[in-house]
Design a protein around this motif. Structure first.
Motif, PDB file in Angstrom:
ATOM      1  N   GLY A  54      -3.639  -1.561  15.550  1.00 16.23           N
ATOM      2  CA  GLY A  54      -3.044  -0.461  15.088  1.00 16.23           C
ATOM      3  C   GLY A  54      -3.474   1.000  15.540  1.00 16.23           C
ATOM      4  N   THR A  55      -2.719   1.705  15.918  1.00 10.84           N
ATOM      5  CA  THR A  55      -3.029   2.844  16.811  1.00 10.84           C
ATOM      6  C   THR A  55      -3.295   4.181  15.720  1.00 10.84           C
ATOM      7  OG1 THR A  55      -0.606   3.413  16.735  1.00 10.84           O
ATOM      8  CG2 THR A  55      -1.719   2.291  18.768  1.00 10.84           C
ATOM      9  N   GLN A  56      -3.018   4.081  14.631  1.00 15.60           N
ATOM     10  CA  GLN A  56      -3.444   4.711  13.501  1.00 15.60           C
ATOM     11  C   GLN A  56      -4.017   3.905  12.421  1.00 15.60           C
ATOM     12  OE1 GLN A  56      -4.776   7.593  12.729  1.00 15.60           O
ATOM     13  NE2 GLN A  56      -4.373   8.692  14.448  1.00 15.60           N
ATOM     14  N   PHE A  57      -5.081   4.546  11.555  1.00 18.35           N
ATOM     15  CA  PHE A  57      -5.460   3.627  10.612  1.00 18.35           C
ATOM     16  C   PHE A  57      -4.636   3.148   9.449  1.00 18.35           C
ATOM     17  CE2 PHE A  57      -5.880   7.897   9.213  1.00 18.35           C
ATOM     18  CZ  PHE A  57      -5.461   7.670   7.471  1.00 18.35           C
ATOM     19  N   HIS A  58      -3.586   3.920   9.176  1.00 15.77           N
ATOM     20  CA  HIS A  58      -2.721   3.646   8.249  1.00 15.77           C
ATOM     21  C   HIS A  58      -1.557   2.734   8.412  1.00 15.77           C
ATOM     22  CE1 HIS A  58      -0.080   6.354  10.409  1.00 15.77           C
ATOM     23  NE2 HIS A  58       0.872   6.055   9.553  1.00 15.77           N
ATOM     24  N   LEU A  59      -1.566   2.144   9.661  1.00 20.81           N
ATOM     25  CA  LEU A  59      -0.575   1.344  10.138  1.00 20.81           C
ATOM     26  C   LEU A  59      -0.941  -0.110   9.748  1.00 20.81           C
ATOM     27  CD1 LEU A  59       0.501   2.739  13.880  1.00 20.81           C
ATOM     28  CD2 LEU A  59       1.602   3.067  11.476  1.00 20.81           C
ATOM     29  N   TRP A  60      -2.324  -0.178   9.405  1.00 21.15           N
ATOM     30  CA  TRP A  60      -2.504  -1.655   8.864  1.00 21.15           C
ATOM     31  C   TRP A  60      -1.306  -2.287   7.921  1.00 21.15           C
ATOM     32  CZ3 TRP A  60      -3.123  -3.400   3.961  1.00 21.15           C
ATOM     33  CH2 TRP A  60      -3.564  -2.387   2.959  1.00 21.15           C
ATOM     34  N   TYR A  61      -1.073  -1.259   7.089  1.00 19.46           N
ATOM     35  CA  TYR A  61      -0.004  -1.877   5.901  1.00 19.46           C
ATOM     36  C   TYR A  61       1.201  -2.375   6.757  1.00 19.46           C
ATOM     37  CZ  TYR A  61       3.814  -1.537   2.663  1.00 19.46           C
ATOM     38  OH  TYR A  61       4.762  -1.852   1.902  1.00 19.46           O
ATOM     39  N   VAL A  62       1.548  -1.915   7.904  1.00 15.61           N
ATOM     40  CA  VAL A  62       2.586  -2.535   8.589  1.00 15.61           C
ATOM     41  C   VAL A  62       2.371  -3.946   9.157  1.00 15.61           C
ATOM     42  CG1 VAL A  62       4.715  -2.314  10.112  1.00 15.61           C
ATOM     43  CG2 VAL A  62       3.595  -0.335   9.008  1.00 15.61           C
ATOM     44  N   TYR A  63       1.199  -4.228   9.663  1.00 19.00           N
ATOM     45  CA  TYR A  63       0.622  -5.530  10.113  1.00 19.00           C
ATOM     46  C   TYR A  63       0.575  -6.423   8.679  1.00 19.00           C
ATOM     47  CZ  TYR A  63      -0.642  -3.311  14.867  1.00 19.00           C
ATOM     48  OH  TYR A  63      -0.664  -2.778  15.592  1.00 19.00           O
ATOM     49  N   MET A  64       0.090  -5.891   7.554  1.00 12.89           N
ATOM     50  CA  MET A  64      -0.199  -6.827   6.514  1.00 12.89           C
ATOM     51  C   MET A  64       1.521  -7.048   5.921  1.00 12.89           C
ATOM     52  SD  MET A  64       0.896  -6.402   2.877  1.00 12.89           S
ATOM     53  CE  MET A  64       0.273  -4.481   2.430  1.00 12.89           C
ATOM     54  N   ILE A  65       2.488  -6.260   6.243  1.00 14.13           N
ATOM     55  CA  ILE A  65       3.690  -6.617   5.482  1.00 14.13           C
ATOM     56  C   ILE A  65       4.551  -7.472   6.465  1.00 14.13           C
ATOM     57  CG2 ILE A  65       5.129  -4.771   6.337  1.00 14.13           C
ATOM     58  CD1 ILE A  65       4.682  -5.527   2.776  1.00 14.13           C
ATOM     59  N   ILE A  66       4.114  -7.436   7.708  1.00 13.04           N
ATOM     60  CA  ILE A  66       4.671  -8.296   8.675  1.00 13.04           C
ATOM     61  C   ILE A  66       4.297  -9.779   8.416  1.00 13.04           C
ATOM     62  CG2 ILE A  66       4.644  -9.067  10.911  1.00 13.04           C
ATOM     63  CD1 ILE A  66       4.725  -6.421  11.822  1.00 13.04           C
ATOM     64  N   GLY A  67       3.280  -9.987   7.772  1.00  6.58           N
ATOM     65  CA  GLY A  67       2.590 -11.230   7.606  1.00  6.58           C
ATOM     66  C   GLY A  67       3.345 -11.796   6.306  1.00  6.58           C
ATOM     67  N   LEU A  68       3.297 -10.921   5.447  1.00 12.80           N
ATOM     68  CA  LEU A  68       3.962 -11.180   4.154  1.00 12.80           C
ATOM     69  C   LEU A  68       5.677 -11.568   4.502  1.00 12.80           C
ATOM     70  CD1 LEU A  68       2.651  -8.621   1.489  1.00 12.80           C
ATOM     71  CD2 LEU A  68       2.191 -10.907   1.712  1.00 12.80           C
ATOM     72  N   TYR A  69       6.154 -11.044   5.246  1.00  5.01           N
ATOM     73  CA  TYR A  69       7.716 -11.110   5.329  1.00  5.01           C
ATOM     74  C   TYR A  69       7.666 -12.600   6.065  1.00  5.01           C
ATOM     75  CZ  TYR A  69       9.372  -6.497   4.474  1.00  5.01           C
ATOM     76  OH  TYR A  69       9.888  -5.253   3.817  1.00  5.01           O
ATOM     77  N   LEU A  70       6.565 -12.940   7.072  1.00  2.92           N
ATOM     78  CA  LEU A  70       6.946 -14.310   7.728  1.00  2.92           C
ATOM     79  C   LEU A  70       6.670 -15.514   6.611  1.00  2.92           C
ATOM     80  CD1 LEU A  70       4.651 -13.407  10.546  1.00  2.92           C
ATOM     81  CD2 LEU A  70       7.083 -13.737  10.653  1.00  2.92           C
ATOM     82  N   ILE A  71       6.110 -15.168   5.501  1.00  2.45           N
ATOM     83  CA  ILE A  71       5.641 -16.285   4.491  1.00  2.45           C
ATOM     84  C   ILE A  71       6.647 -16.239   3.234  1.00  2.45           C
ATOM     85  CG2 ILE A  71       4.121 -14.799   2.992  1.00  2.45           C
ATOM     86  CD1 ILE A  71       3.903 -18.751   4.140  1.00  2.45           C
ATOM     87  N   ILE A  72       7.432 -14.843   3.062  1.00  4.39           N
ATOM     88  CA  ILE A  72       8.428 -14.998   1.964  1.00  4.39           C
ATOM     89  C   ILE A  72       9.412 -15.961   2.076  1.00  4.39           C
ATOM     90  CG2 ILE A  72      10.315 -13.390   1.047  1.00  4.39           C
ATOM     91  CD1 ILE A  72       8.532 -10.949   1.322  1.00  4.39           C
ATOM     92  N   PRO A  73       9.883 -16.232   3.139  1.00  3.05           N
ATOM     93  CA  PRO A  73      11.027 -17.331   2.996  1.00  3.05           C
ATOM     94  C   PRO A  73      10.473 -18.723   2.544  1.00  3.05           C
ATOM     95  CG  PRO A  73      11.418 -16.205   5.052  1.00  3.05           C
ATOM     96  CD  PRO A  73      10.055 -15.642   4.403  1.00  3.05           C
ATOM     97  N   LEU A  74       9.406 -18.954   2.722  1.00  2.21           N
ATOM     98  CA  LEU A  74       8.625 -20.139   2.131  1.00  2.21           C
ATOM     99  C   LEU A  74       8.331 -20.102   0.779  1.00  2.21           C
ATOM    100  CD1 LEU A  74       6.647 -21.173   5.431  1.00  2.21           C
ATOM    101  CD2 LEU A  74       8.750 -21.797   4.517  1.00  2.21           C
ATOM    102  N   VAL A  75       7.760 -18.863   0.163  1.00  2.00           N
ATOM    103  CA  VAL A  75       7.458 -18.610  -1.026  1.00  2.00           C
ATOM    104  C   VAL A  75       8.813 -18.550  -1.836  1.00  2.00           C
ATOM    105  CG1 VAL A  75       6.321 -16.833  -2.609  1.00  2.00           C
ATOM    106  CG2 VAL A  75       5.262 -17.482  -0.521  1.00  2.00           C
ATOM    107  N   ASN A  76       9.672 -17.991  -1.262  1.00  2.00           N
ATOM    108  CA  ASN A  76      10.978 -17.975  -2.093  1.00  2.00           C
ATOM    109  C   ASN A  76      11.544 -19.457  -2.518  1.00  2.00           C
ATOM    110  OD1 ASN A  76      12.493 -15.970  -3.065  1.00  2.00           O
ATOM    111  ND2 ASN A  76      13.181 -15.293  -1.075  1.00  2.00           N
ATOM    112  N   LYS A  77      11.283 -20.293  -1.764  1.00  2.00           N
ATOM    113  CA  LYS A  77      11.724 -21.682  -2.141  1.00  2.00           C
ATOM    114  C   LYS A  77      10.931 -22.122  -3.467  1.00  2.00           C
ATOM    115  CE  LYS A  77      14.495 -22.494   1.212  1.00  2.00           C
ATOM    116  NZ  LYS A  77      15.936 -22.500   0.897  1.00  2.00           N
TER     117      LYS A  77
END
Length: 333
Positions: free
Chosen positions: A117-140
């Motif tokens: 992350g090139t700025q500290f607040h961008l950690w949120y985007v890295y976190m949300i990317i991880g969530l988006y990757l798992i959401i299709p499975l959690v959705n089932k």
């Protein structure tokens, strides 16, 4: 959009503003020796720590329980978040690079920065990317789960969060509970509260105030005990922040917006909330360069004034980016 859905945009807009207040007030809480200033920072920090959890809870409402094809889901989500994220990552990187270094060192530095992350607040985007990757499975699971099964997950998640507190550390065993940890809990909590919790506005307000006041007092107590600022109760995954986030979520779930002008303002802020999040640190950096910081006058007033100015400037930048022909809608956020 129906009337009762405006609360989501309202809450998203508030969360975006709360993030800015939080980041404006963060430097103040490290001035523990200056108690007057510190209390202002502690107040605004404790008040706004719901911001990131609420963003994730809103995602739970909007994305869970939907029967969407994997390819469609991933394409829609990542086309939405990645282009603006890449743009702002490169902007923040450009501001940090020492251009006097050899090209090889600049390249190595850039790779390291982009990984974390090139700025500290961008950690949120890295976190949300991880969530988006798992959401299709959690959705089932969500689509085939009962209320009791959701409660089962959330209770274990809350128990895992409690184990992080020193008073409960002794309950820790070798049982691997990592599957019930992290921001996935907020995602499911948002879905659960939206669909199954029917509490009134006053109850939601009381729950939020309890979480807020507990954060305020507990942070002071632990800091005064250690004679140094301690941010343990500021953590987004601390149980008191879960309480505050749940309370404000319930409160806004019961709000009905009827004023047309207010509706339009909310919709604009909500539409550009992601871009505001990405750009607001850039604005705060510019403000700092010209000497516009919380130190100009009393922080009880300067923090919200600076935050409002930052919000307006971040909104303007995001709006102008959106007007760039062809690519604007993709990179603005």
């Amino acid at each position: 959009m129906t009337k009762n859905q405006y609360w989501i945009d309202f809450l998203k807009s508030l969360a975006a503003f709360a993030v800015i207040i939080l980041h404006v007030s963060v430097p103040v809480v490290f001035e523990f020796e200056e108690k007057d200033n510190w209390w202002a920072g502690n107040f605004y920090n404790s008040l706004t720590r719901f911001c990131v959890p609420v963003f994730v809870m809103i995602s739970g409402v909007l994305l869970l329980g939907k029967n969407e094809q994997l390819s469609v889901f991933l394409r829609k989500r990542f086309l939405r978040i990645l282009p603006p994220f890449i743009l702002w990552s490169l902007i923040y990187l450009a501001l940090k690079i020492d251009y006097n270094l050899p090209l090889k060192e600049i390249f190595s530095y850039s790779i390291i920065e982009l990984k974390g992350g090139t700025q500290f607040h961008l950690w949120y985007v890295y976190m949300i990317i991880g969530l988006y990757l798992i959401i299709p499975l959690v959705n089932k699971w969500i689509l085939n789960s009962t209320k009791n099964e959701l409660v089962y997950f959330l209770l274990i998640w809350l128990f895992v969060l409690l184990l992080a507190l020193p008073i409960f550390n002794k309950l820790t065993t070798k049982i691997d509970l990592r599957y019930f940890s992290g921001y996935l809990g907020y995602l499911i909590l948002g879905y659960f509260v939206y669909h199954f919790v029917n509490l009134k506005k006053k109850t939601g307000l009381l729950i939020f105030l309890f979480g807020f006041v507990f954060t305020l007092i507990a942070t002071y107590y632990i800091s005064i005990t250690e004679n140094d600022f301690n941010e343990r109760f500021y953590k987004f995954l601390s149980i008191n922040i879960v309480v505050a986030s749940t309370g404000i979520f319930i409160l806004f779930k019961n709000i009905i917006i009827k004023n047309r002008i207010f509706q339009k303002v909310i919709l604009v802020l909500s539409k550009y909330s992601y871009g505001i999040y990405l750009s607001h640190i850039f604005v705060l950096i510019l403000f700092k360069e010209i000497g516009f910081t919380y130190t100009l006058f009393n922080p009880w007033l300067s923090i919200p004034v600076l935050a409002v100015c930052c919000l307006m400037m971040s909104l303007l930048i995001t709006f102008l980016l959106s007007k760039i022909p062809v690519i604007g809608k993709y990179i603005s956020g």
